[in-house]
Design a protein around this motif. Structure first.
Motif, mmCIF file in Angstrom:
data_model
loop_
_atom_site.group_PDB
_atom_site.id
_atom_site.type_symbol
_atom_site.label_atom_id
_atom_site.label_comp_id
_atom_site.label_asym_id
_atom_site.label_seq_id
_atom_site.Cartn_x
_atom_site.Cartn_y
_atom_site.Cartn_z
ATOM 1 N N LYS A 16 0.844 -1.187 0.000
ATOM 2 C CA LYS A 16 0.000 0.000 0.000
ATOM 3 C C LYS A 16 0.884 1.242 0.000
ATOM 4 O O LYS A 16 1.681 1.450 0.933
ATOM 5 C CB LYS A 16 -0.914 0.024 1.234
ATOM 6 N N SER A 18 -1.916 4.602 -4.500
ATOM 7 C CA SER A 18 -2.906 5.681 -4.480
ATOM 8 C C SER A 18 -2.445 6.830 -5.365
ATOM 9 O O SER A 18 -1.267 7.209 -5.343
ATOM 10 C CB SER A 18 -3.116 6.201 -3.060
ATOM 11 N N PRO A 54 0.568 5.335 -0.174
ATOM 12 C CA PRO A 54 -0.348 6.483 -0.169
ATOM 13 C C PRO A 54 0.114 7.568 -1.137
ATOM 14 O O PRO A 54 1.276 7.587 -1.565
ATOM 15 C CB PRO A 54 -0.287 6.972 1.273
ATOM 16 N N LEU A 85 -4.337 1.669 -8.494
ATOM 17 C CA LEU A 85 -5.004 1.399 -7.222
ATOM 18 C C LEU A 85 -5.089 -0.111 -6.968
ATOM 19 O O LEU A 85 -4.900 -0.570 -5.833
ATOM 20 C CB LEU A 85 -6.405 2.018 -7.225
#
Length: 387
Positions: A7, A327, A9, A322
């Motif tokens: 992940k 992101s 950001p 995504l």
């Protein structure tokens, strides 16, 4: 259950023990509203950007409002600016009862196109408000020359531009010196340094600085710091209608710790941006932001234009990233395309509209690990091969 997907950001503020200790210091001092920490933050920020005066406020929107209000902008006036900015830019103009006049942007720099500026100036123009979008400095030399010719003050929306620089002759100067009459900054968590939220106005004009200080605290004639330190009883007066636009000492204490980090934050952001630029040069259809030799951005965001040469459209690219744990955000909004400004009627700003619809903002933040950026670049290469 965790899927094990990496992940990444779009952004993340750099906060640590130094900021926690600074907040603790302010809390335990017993003075948590606007006080000595705010005064110290203002002094240190002014020194950092090379400004004569700096005035801390609650956020950059209030900074922009105070700047325009202090210059006497009011109903019937016009302020020349861009639509291609966060809506707060235009909102601050409307708070004064004035009307924003939108100028299109340069398609490579995403900043106001100075060649279109003069045509937007009319008999009701009171101020020019360029935006240093995403930390990419405007063409201030051209803007200031036009403003001087028309006798107009320039208020720089420098919300994203802490640490950005322009070259004046043979020397580099930071945005916020200021080069116009006033510059306004943001300390929102998406910005280079943060106080949770907060703003700052810088100016070379001591009378404007005094106006900001009076207006930010309800128009109170005697600041709290003076009243509490007085050896005799003092009663304040309220000679003008002001606002509650103060920064707290807790925020300012955090800001001082953040300001100490600024040189290292800028170095790391510029290194990350350089790595992106090098990687994108090998990926057809993705165009990095442009910056001239007299401009040194802070890379608050990293905008990439997606052209038809790339196999995916912008929105498809965002979705594909995504799904790979990355992101992104779309290009900067346009105020004239929002319902709140529909009363202005149809406005055509083709470069602004294309920037909103065809630009993607890639992850870039101070604490971004090298392997995370490598993953973003690897995914872009992978998606570019899907023909």
């Amino acid at each position: 259950m965790s899927t094990g997907l990496r992940k990444i950001p779009i952004a993340r503020p750099t906060l640590g023990e130094e900021e926690a200790e600074a907040a603790r210091r302010a809390i335990l001092s017993g003075w948590i509203t606007q006080g000595p920490e705010v005064a110290a933050f203002e002094e240190e920020f002014a020194a950092c950007v090379g400004a004569r005066h700096a005035c801390a406020v609650s956020n950059c929107t209030t900074a922009l409002h105070l700047a325009l209000h202090a210059l006497g902008v009011g109903p019937g006036d016009e302020v020349v600016t861009v639509s291609h900015s966060y809506i707060a830019t235009a909102n601050a103009i409307r708070y004064c009862g004035a009307t924003p006049v939108f100028v299109d942007v340069d398609p490579r720099t995403y900043n106001i196109d100075s060649t279109l500026l003069e045509a937007a100036i009319g008999p009701r123009t009171r101020t020019i408000m360029p935006v240093h979008q995403m930390g990419l400095p405007c063409d201030l030399a051209a803007i200031l020359e036009i403003a001087d010719r028309h006798g107009l003050p320039v208020v720089e929306d420098a919300a994203c531009a802490i640490g950005s620089e322009i070259r004046i002759g043979d020397r580099w100067e930071r945005i916020g010196r200021p080069h116009g009459m006033i510059a306004c900054f943001s300390f929102h968590p998406r910005k280079i340094i943060t106080t949770g939220d907060g703003g700052m106005l810088t100016t070379s004009d001591p009378s404007l600085d005094q106006k900001f200080r009076l207006l930010r605290q309800h128009g109170m004639s005697v600041p709290d710091t003076v009243r509490h330190a007085a050896r005799s009883v003092i009663f304040e007066e309220y000679p003008i209608v002001g606002f509650n636009y103060r920064m707290t000492d807790i925020q300012a204490a955090v800001g001082r710790a953040q300001l100490e980090r600024l040189p290292e934050i800028l170095d790391r952001r510029r290194a990350l941006a350089a790595r992106y630029a090098e990687a994108l040069s090998a990926i057809p259809g993705l165009i990095p932001p442009a910056c001239g030799p007299a401009q040194k951005p802070n890379h608050q965001s990293y905008p990439v234009r997606v052209t038809p040469a790339f196999p995916l459209g912008r929105d498809e690219l965002m979705q594909a990233l995504l799904e790979r744990g990355i992101s992104t955000r779309r290009g900067i909004m346009n105020t004239h395309q929002e319902p709140a400004y529909a009363d202005m009627g149809p406005i055509s700003l083709p470069h602004s509209e294309a920037a909103r619809d065809h630009v993607v903002l890639l992850p870039l933040f101070d604490g971004m690990a090298a392997e995370d950026q490598a993953h973003v670049i690897e995914c872009l290469h992978e998606l570019a091969s899907q023909r």
